[in-house]
Each structure stands twice: as structure tokens, then as C-alpha cells.
Design a protein around this motif. Structure first.
Motif, mmCIF file in Angstrom:
data_model
loop_
_atom_site.group_PDB
_atom_site.id
_atom_site.type_symbol
_atom_site.label_atom_id
_atom_site.label_comp_id
_atom_site.label_asym_id
_atom_site.label_seq_id
_atom_site.Cartn_x
_atom_site.Cartn_y
_atom_site.Cartn_z
ATOM 1 N N PRO A 17 3.481 -7.673 4.626
ATOM 2 C CA PRO A 17 2.727 -6.550 4.069
ATOM 3 C C PRO A 17 3.500 -5.257 4.357
ATOM 4 O O PRO A 17 4.182 -5.148 5.378
ATOM 5 N N ILE B 249 0.881 -1.172 0.000
ATOM 6 C CA ILE B 249 0.000 0.000 0.000
ATOM 7 C C ILE B 249 0.913 1.214 0.000
ATOM 8 O O ILE B 249 1.776 1.357 0.869
ATOM 9 N N TYR C 284 -6.982 -4.013 1.380
ATOM 10 C CA TYR C 284 -5.914 -5.019 1.372
ATOM 11 C C TYR C 284 -6.506 -6.429 1.381
ATOM 12 O O TYR C 284 -6.116 -7.282 0.591
#
Length: 175
Positions: free
Chosen positions: A79, A7, A166
Motif C-alpha cells: 500500500p 492514496i 482503504y
């Protein structure tokens, strides 16, 4: 293509990127890397950062090193949420090239100018007027997968939106 989505938050200084990124780390069940251009920039001394003659000479190669570090960090398999202020097309192109093996959700973090100015004054660690200057540049070259408004939504609310994005595994298309 790495399975873990990156992200990537882009917005002006004081727009709320850091607060949203840290809230995102808190709402995720798994460990999340928070990566910020500020962590690279603030490796320089305050004297250098405040010198209008030196700063323009040292920031471009330092930010290029930051951009080159992103795929190395992404390959950790965790992540990752990135906090950046993309001020020029060259930076966007370099980032895009360096992250081409990843799925990157590109997120605009927006905030009203009046609130940006208020936050700059409150913070005390930013040059007043920086956010206004950046606001005229930071989104000029970008197309986004998603938009967050840090003035109208709380950091936790925005973090939950990112978590849902996500978790949805929607295809990232902006990068």
C-alpha cells in the motif's frame, strides 16, 4: 490494475499531509510506503531552493522525475500513500498518466488559511505566504474521491478515515 490502492493526498504546504500520512502508516496493520514530493525537492541545496532565478528552472524536471517514479514504487505491491502539492494542470495530467494502471484514491487535504499561516510561522522552514499562494492553485484542477480537514480533525482521526476508506475497497473515481 494493481490490487493495492494508492492514496494520493493533495493540499498546500503546511496543510497536514505529512502528519496524516505518517499517522496512516501507524494505523495500518501492514507496511505502507510513504512517498512525498518534498523528499525529491529537498534533494536540492537550500541555496538552490532559495534562489528565485534557479528554482523555477530546476523544480519542473525534478518533479517530473518524481511523477515518473510513482508507478515504479506502486509496483512494489505495498500500500502506498503519496503526499503532493499539485500546483498546475500539467502536473495533474502527468501524474494521472503515470498512475493509470493503479486504483488511486485522490484525497483533498484542506485547512483554513489562518491555520496554514500559523503553521508556516511555527515550522520556520517554509517561506511565509507559500501556503496562501498555493491555496489559490492547488485544488483548481482537481476532483476528489474524499476530503479531509486537518484543522478540525486530528491526524489520527484522519488516518483512521483513510484506513476505513482503504479497507472499504470503494472504487476510486477521481483519477
Amino acid at each position: 490494475m494493481y490490487k493495492n490502492t494508492i492514496i494520493f493526498l493533495n493540499g498546500t504546504s503546511s496543510s497536514g499531509k505529512t502528519t496524516i500520512a505518517k499517522a496512516f502508516q501507524e494505523v495500518m496493520e501492514e507496511p505502507v510506503l510513504y512517498v512525498s514530493n518534498d523528499k525529491f525537492i529537498f534533494m536540492l541545496s537550500e541555496t538552490t531552493l532559495n534562489d528565485d532565478d534557479v528554482r523555477p528552472r530546476v523544480l519542473p524536471p525534478l518533479l517530473s522525475a518524481f511523477h515518473q517514479s510513482l508507478p515504479l514504487l506502486g509496483r512494489c505491491g505495498l500500500p502506498m500513500i503519496v503526499d503532493h502539492v499539485i500546483e498546475c494542470r500539467e502536473w495533474l495530467d502527468e501524474i494521472n498518466s503515470n498512475l493509470n494502471e493503479f486504483s488511486v484514491l485522490f484525497v483533498k487535504v484542506e485547512c483554513h488559511l489562518e491555520e496554514l499561516v500559523r503553521r508556516e510561522r511555527e515550522r520556520g522552514d517554509r517561506k511565509i505566504g507559500l501556503a496562501k499562494w498555493q491555496l489559490e492553485r492547488v485544488h483548481r484542477y482537481c476532483h476528489y474521491d474524499y476530503v479531509l480537514n486537518s484543522h478540525e480533525e486530528s491526524p489520527i482521526s484522519n488516518a483512521m478515515k483513510l484506513k476505513n476508506l482503504y479497507d472499504s475497497q470503494n472504487k476510486a473515481e477521481a483519477f
